[in-house]
Design a protein around this motif. Structure first.
Motif, PDB file in Angstrom:
ATOM      1  N   VAL A 238       0.835  -1.198   0.000  1.00 30.02           N
ATOM      2  CA  VAL A 238       0.000   0.000   0.000  1.00 30.02           C
ATOM      3  C   VAL A 238       0.873   1.253   0.000  1.00 30.02           C
ATOM      4  CG1 VAL A 238      -1.660   1.342   1.361  1.00 30.02           C
ATOM      5  CG2 VAL A 238      -1.966  -1.127   1.111  1.00 30.02           C
ATOM      6  N   SER A 239       1.913   1.242   0.819  1.00 27.44           N
ATOM      7  CA  SER A 239       2.829   2.385   0.881  1.00 27.44           C
ATOM      8  C   SER A 239       3.527   2.608  -0.457  1.00 27.44           C
ATOM      9  CB  SER A 239       3.866   2.166   1.981  1.00 27.44           C
ATOM     10  OG  SER A 239       4.779   3.237   2.048  1.00 27.44           O
ATOM     11  N   ALA A 240       3.913   1.513  -1.120  1.00 25.95           N
ATOM     12  CA  ALA A 240       4.580   1.621  -2.421  1.00 25.95           C
ATOM     13  C   ALA A 240       3.643   2.215  -3.479  1.00 25.95           C
ATOM     14  CB  ALA A 240       5.088   0.253  -2.863  1.00 25.95           C
ATOM     15  N   LEU A 241       2.381   1.835  -3.431  1.00 27.71           N
ATOM     16  CA  LEU A 241       1.408   2.419  -4.359  1.00 27.71           C
ATOM     17  C   LEU A 241       1.276   3.917  -4.127  1.00 27.71           C
ATOM     18  CD1 LEU A 241      -1.454  -0.258  -4.278  1.00 27.71           C
ATOM     19  CD2 LEU A 241       0.130   0.187  -6.157  1.00 27.71           C
ATOM     20  N   GLY A 242       1.228   4.315  -2.857  1.00 25.71           N
ATOM     21  CA  GLY A 242       1.144   5.738  -2.546  1.00 25.71           C
ATOM     22  C   GLY A 242       2.367   6.494  -3.026  1.00 25.71           C
ATOM     23  N   PRO A 281      -2.998  -9.136  -1.557  1.00 22.82           N
ATOM     24  CA  PRO A 281      -2.781  -8.045  -2.506  1.00 22.82           C
ATOM     25  C   PRO A 281      -3.976  -7.772  -3.413  1.00 22.82           C
ATOM     26  CG  PRO A 281      -0.830  -9.434  -2.379  1.00 22.82           C
ATOM     27  CD  PRO A 281      -1.885 -10.116  -1.577  1.00 22.82           C
ATOM     28  N   GLY A 282      -4.720  -8.818  -3.769  1.00 19.65           N
ATOM     29  CA  GLY A 282      -5.882  -8.618  -4.630  1.00 19.65           C
ATOM     30  C   GLY A 282      -6.925  -7.700  -4.012  1.00 19.65           C
ATOM     31  N   ALA A 288      -8.246  -0.048  -4.839  1.00 18.87           N
ATOM     32  CA  ALA A 288      -7.380   1.108  -5.064  1.00 18.87           C
ATOM     33  C   ALA A 288      -8.091   2.207  -5.863  1.00 18.87           C
ATOM     34  CB  ALA A 288      -6.099   0.678  -5.786  1.00 18.87           C
ATOM     35  N   LEU A 289      -8.795   1.839  -6.905  1.00 19.33           N
ATOM     36  CA  LEU A 289      -9.431   2.853  -7.747  1.00 19.33           C
ATOM     37  C   LEU A 289     -10.558   3.583  -7.023  1.00 19.33           C
ATOM     38  CD1 LEU A 289     -10.047   2.604 -11.524  1.00 19.33           C
ATOM     39  CD2 LEU A 289     -11.831   3.542 -10.060  1.00 19.33           C
ATOM     40  N   PRO A 290     -11.554   2.893  -6.450  1.00 21.09           N
ATOM     41  CA  PRO A 290     -12.623   3.637  -5.774  1.00 21.09           C
ATOM     42  C   PRO A 290     -12.170   4.404  -4.543  1.00 21.09           C
ATOM     43  CG  PRO A 290     -12.892   1.278  -5.423  1.00 21.09           C
ATOM     44  CD  PRO A 290     -11.838   1.441  -6.465  1.00 21.09           C
ATOM     45  N   VAL A 291     -11.076   3.971  -3.899  1.00 21.79           N
ATOM     46  CA  VAL A 291     -10.627   4.643  -2.682  1.00 21.79           C
ATOM     47  C   VAL A 291      -9.666   5.790  -2.979  1.00 21.79           C
ATOM     48  CG1 VAL A 291      -9.345   4.355  -0.518  1.00 21.79           C
ATOM     49  CG2 VAL A 291     -10.971   2.614  -1.237  1.00 21.79           C
ATOM     50  N   LEU A 292      -8.814   5.654  -3.984  1.00 24.48           N
ATOM     51  CA  LEU A 292      -7.741   6.617  -4.187  1.00 24.48           C
ATOM     52  C   LEU A 292      -7.924   7.568  -5.376  1.00 24.48           C
ATOM     53  CD1 LEU A 292      -4.559   4.411  -3.506  1.00 24.48           C
ATOM     54  CD2 LEU A 292      -5.774   5.920  -1.916  1.00 24.48           C
ATOM     55  N   VAL A 316      -0.259   2.730 -12.223  1.00 24.71           N
ATOM     56  CA  VAL A 316       0.510   2.561 -10.991  1.00 24.71           C
ATOM     57  C   VAL A 316       0.331   1.158 -10.429  1.00 24.71           C
ATOM     58  CG1 VAL A 316       0.638   3.273  -8.566  1.00 24.71           C
ATOM     59  CG2 VAL A 316       0.569   5.005 -10.375  1.00 24.71           C
ATOM     60  N   VAL A 317      -0.917   0.699 -10.366  1.00 28.25           N
ATOM     61  CA  VAL A 317      -1.194  -0.644  -9.850  1.00 28.25           C
ATOM     62  C   VAL A 317      -0.521  -1.698 -10.710  1.00 28.25           C
ATOM     63  CG1 VAL A 317      -3.012  -2.343  -9.408  1.00 28.25           C
ATOM     64  CG2 VAL A 317      -3.345   0.036  -8.739  1.00 28.25           C
ATOM     65  N   SER A 318      -0.483  -1.460 -12.009  1.00 17.42           N
ATOM     66  CA  SER A 318       0.153  -2.407 -12.925  1.00 17.42           C
ATOM     67  C   SER A 318       1.669  -2.436 -12.776  1.00 17.42           C
ATOM     68  CB  SER A 318      -0.228  -2.058 -14.376  1.00 17.42           C
ATOM     69  OG  SER A 318       0.425  -2.898 -15.289  1.00 17.42           O
ATOM     70  N   ASP A 319       2.269  -1.295 -12.442  1.00 18.25           N
ATOM     71  CA  ASP A 319       3.732  -1.192 -12.404  1.00 18.25           C
ATOM     72  C   ASP A 319       4.349  -1.600 -11.066  1.00 18.25           C
ATOM     73  OD1 ASP A 319       3.619  -0.318 -14.992  1.00 18.25           O
ATOM     74  OD2 ASP A 319       3.794   1.815 -14.499  1.00 18.25           O
TER      75      ASP A 319
END
Length: 326
Positions: A238-242, A281-282, A288-292, A316-319
């Motif tokens: 989660v931190s890495a996505l942010g 992770p799923g 991720a999309l509806p929240v962020l 971002v989620v893909s990378d």
């Protein structure tokens, strides 16, 4: 919020919650056909203690959804039609003089309900929007120095029309950040729409929704689900996505720490609704999309090129590397 620390919720509690979540979803779907994914998101927000922003055109079932959720949990629902002349006191309530007793008493506004539909919130002036968003955050209305707590659970389902912008007041990014989730209902499938249109079918009627829970039960599960286990690798993910959103050249503003904490809270409820007492992770990817997405701000160049925050977040989620199972 409890993550890896503290006593974890047990498998029996998770199984009981999954059953409750399914019963609530089934009850609401009687009124809102073919939109189980949206219903599940609204239920996630309710159990996670947040609020939902629906961006949709009129007539797609937003009011029906809010009233159906309230009916399924046996709570009180209220609807506020936001207009430019709506005052903050029209939303929160005000003090009035009682001629019978000769005293000043507080008259609660429509926010004193379990489910509040804030219809077309972007049509109200900034001061009224702020009053609504303040009670969403504080869950208390203060009038003449006296605090009045709103019911628990307290879920605001706010709507705004993304097409008709005449006479609207855009919600600032800081206020958008107060919404736990943003989603849309959309039009039904052909079969579901025919089912609603068929005379005498009874589809879509609020009266058909059965009460399958109670506000007290929802509040209790909300507290217990905050103990669901979220392992350190998931938190690092989660931190890495942010961090990836903050370094993306297309974004002027990436995900805040509060946004990431909100994502973790939603993941706890979402995982339990899937029958698991731990997050994977799923879960993060699904939410991720509806929240962020509504918390991100594009650069001027990205806006002019037609990029959306949803597209950036999908990249971002893909990378970002997904943590491997231990």
């Amino acid at each position: 919020m409890t993550t890896t620390m503290g006593a974890a919720i047990g498998e029996g509690d998770v199984a009981a919650f999954r059953d409750l979540h399914t019963r609530l979803g089934d009850a609401v779907e009687i009124a809102v056909r073919g939109k189980r994914d949206v219903i599940d998101l609204v239920l996630v927000a309710m159990f996670a203690g947040g609020h939902v922003l629906l961006e949709d055109v009129p007539g797609t079932g937003k009011t029906t959804l809010a009233r159906a959720v309230a009916g399924a949990l046996g709570g009180v629902s209220r609807r506020v039609q936001f207009t430019p002349d709506l005052l903050p006191s029209d939303v929160t309530g005000t003090s009035v003089y009682d001629p019978q007793t000769g005293q000043i008493r507080f008259r609660p506004g429509p926010v004193f309900a379990n489910i509040v539909l804030a219809d077309e919130i972007n049509r109200a002036a900034a001061k009224t929007q702020s009053a609504m968003l303040e009670v969403m955050e504080e869950r208390t209305v203060t009038v003449d120095g006296v605090g009045h707590a709103v019911p628990d659970p307290f879920l605001v389902v706010a709507t705004q029309n993304p097409i008709d912008l005449d006479g609207t007041y855009r919600l600032p990014e800081a206020q958008l950040d107060r919404f736990m989730l943003r989603t849309s209902i959309g039009y039904p499938s052909v079969d579901d729409e025919l089912d609603v249109l068929r005379p005498g079918s009874g589809a879509g009627r609020i009266s058909a929704v059965q009460t399958v829970s109670s506000p007290r039960e929802v509040s209790e599960y909300s507290r217990r689900l905050s103990l669901l286990h979220v392992a350190d690798p998931i938190l690092r993910y989660v931190s890495a996505l942010g961090a990836a959103t903050r370094s993306d050249s297309r974004l002027r503003l990436g995900a805040s720490t509060r946004g990431l904490r909100t994502l973790v809270r939603c993941v706890q409820v979402y995982a339990a609704s899937r029958g698991r007492h731990f997050a994977v992770p799923g879960d993060v990817q699904d939410l991720a999309l509806p929240v962020l997405a509504h918390r991100l701000v594009l650069t001027r160049e990205a806006v002019l090129s037609g990029v959306t925050t949803e597209e950036v977040l999908a990249d971002v989620v893909s990378d970002v590397a997904v943590p491997k199972p231990a």
